[in-house]
Write a protein that holds these residues in place. Structure first.
Motif, PDB file in Angstrom:
ATOM      1  N   UNK A 143       4.723  -3.264   0.330  1.00 42.43           N
ATOM      2  CA  UNK A 143       4.546  -4.061  -0.739  1.00 42.43           C
ATOM      3  C   UNK A 143       5.750  -3.486  -1.704  1.00 42.43           C
ATOM      4  N   UNK A 144       6.075  -4.368  -2.509  1.00 48.87           N
ATOM      5  CA  UNK A 144       7.119  -3.668  -3.769  1.00 48.87           C
ATOM      6  C   UNK A 144       6.265  -2.510  -4.525  1.00 48.87           C
ATOM      7  N   UNK A 145       4.846  -2.784  -4.666  1.00 50.62           N
ATOM      8  CA  UNK A 145       4.261  -1.886  -5.421  1.00 50.62           C
ATOM      9  C   UNK A 145       3.983  -0.555  -4.732  1.00 50.62           C
ATOM     10  N   UNK A 146       4.224  -0.548  -3.423  1.00 48.41           N
ATOM     11  CA  UNK A 146       4.048   0.614  -2.703  1.00 48.41           C
ATOM     12  C   UNK A 146       2.277   0.824  -1.769  1.00 48.41           C
ATOM     13  N   UNK A 147       1.938  -0.312  -1.614  1.00 46.53           N
ATOM     14  CA  UNK A 147       0.627  -0.369  -0.849  1.00 46.53           C
ATOM     15  C   UNK A 147       1.331  -0.901   0.504  1.00 46.53           C
ATOM     16  N   UNK A 148       0.548  -0.330   1.422  1.00 49.10           N
ATOM     17  CA  UNK A 148       0.913  -0.573   2.960  1.00 49.10           C
ATOM     18  C   UNK A 148      -0.271  -1.493   3.385  1.00 49.10           C
ATOM     19  N   UNK A 149       0.401  -2.964   3.818  1.00 49.61           N
ATOM     20  CA  UNK A 149      -0.437  -4.031   4.239  1.00 49.61           C
ATOM     21  C   UNK A 149      -0.465  -4.083   5.988  1.00 49.61           C
ATOM     22  N   UNK A 150      -1.823  -4.405   6.317  1.00 38.38           N
ATOM     23  CA  UNK A 150      -1.817  -4.584   7.975  1.00 38.38           C
ATOM     24  C   UNK A 150      -2.596  -5.800   8.177  1.00 38.38           C
ATOM     25  N   UNK A 192      -2.060   5.611   4.275  1.00 39.37           N
ATOM     26  CA  UNK A 192      -0.693   4.811   4.002  1.00 39.37           C
ATOM     27  C   UNK A 192       0.371   5.907   3.789  1.00 39.37           C
ATOM     28  N   UNK A 193       0.006   6.812   3.193  1.00 39.18           N
ATOM     29  CA  UNK A 193       1.140   8.134   3.321  1.00 39.18           C
ATOM     30  C   UNK A 193       1.644   8.340   4.430  1.00 39.18           C
ATOM     31  N   UNK A 194       0.806   8.226   5.604  1.00 42.19           N
ATOM     32  CA  UNK A 194       1.072   8.689   6.953  1.00 42.19           C
ATOM     33  C   UNK A 194       2.126   7.648   7.399  1.00 42.19           C
ATOM     34  N   UNK A 195       1.617   6.277   7.168  1.00 47.36           N
ATOM     35  CA  UNK A 195       2.539   5.248   7.618  1.00 47.36           C
ATOM     36  C   UNK A 195       3.813   5.091   7.084  1.00 47.36           C
ATOM     37  N   UNK A 196       3.932   5.400   5.667  1.00 55.27           N
ATOM     38  CA  UNK A 196       5.137   5.376   4.942  1.00 55.27           C
ATOM     39  C   UNK A 196       6.191   6.301   5.476  1.00 55.27           C
ATOM     40  N   UNK A 197       5.643   7.509   5.976  1.00 56.70           N
ATOM     41  CA  UNK A 197       6.484   8.549   6.450  1.00 56.70           C
ATOM     42  C   UNK A 197       6.849   8.367   7.770  1.00 56.70           C
ATOM     43  N   UNK A 198       6.198   7.525   8.628  1.00 56.61           N
ATOM     44  CA  UNK A 198       6.679   7.185  10.014  1.00 56.61           C
ATOM     45  C   UNK A 198       7.681   5.941   9.704  1.00 56.61           C
ATOM     46  N   UNK A 199       7.462   5.190   8.742  1.00 52.66           N
ATOM     47  CA  UNK A 199       8.594   4.068   8.542  1.00 52.66           C
ATOM     48  C   UNK A 199       9.747   4.772   7.722  1.00 52.66           C
ATOM     49  N   UNK A 200       9.917   5.897   7.436  1.00 49.72           N
ATOM     50  CA  UNK A 200      11.157   6.358   6.853  1.00 49.72           C
ATOM     51  C   UNK A 200      11.291   5.927   5.488  1.00 49.72           C
ATOM     52  N   UNK A 201      10.236   5.427   4.774  1.00 51.65           N
ATOM     53  CA  UNK A 201      10.703   4.680   3.499  1.00 51.65           C
ATOM     54  C   UNK A 201      11.423   3.316   3.430  1.00 51.65           C
TER      55      UNK A 201
END
Length: 67
Positions: free
Chosen positions: A17-24, A55-64
């Motif tokens: 999301x725009x605030x940085x949360x990872x949704x699933x 969420x940190x791991x997912x963001x890393x795998x999504x490359x930002x």
């Protein structure tokens, strides 16, 4: 220097999301819902936020990227 590639499985399953949360999407929503109570089916609707550590791991795998 090569670029880091986006993990395609994560790209299909998660959204940032725009605030940085990872949704699933909640697990157990694909099929066999007839055996569940209506309350359980209703609560599985929609999306949920991941725990910050995951969420940190997912963001890393999504490359930002947010996708």
């Amino acid at each position: 220097m090569p670029k880091q590639k986006t993990h395609k499985g994560s790209k299909k399953r998660f959204r940032v999301t725009a605030t940085g949360k990872v949704m699933h999407r909640a697990s157990g929503t694909s099929h066999l819902a007839a055996g569940m109570s209506k309350k359980r089916r209703r609560n599985l609707r929609g999306t949920r936020a991941l725990v910050p550590l995951e969420a940190k791991r997912v963001k890393n795998s999504l490359c930002g990227n947010s996708y």
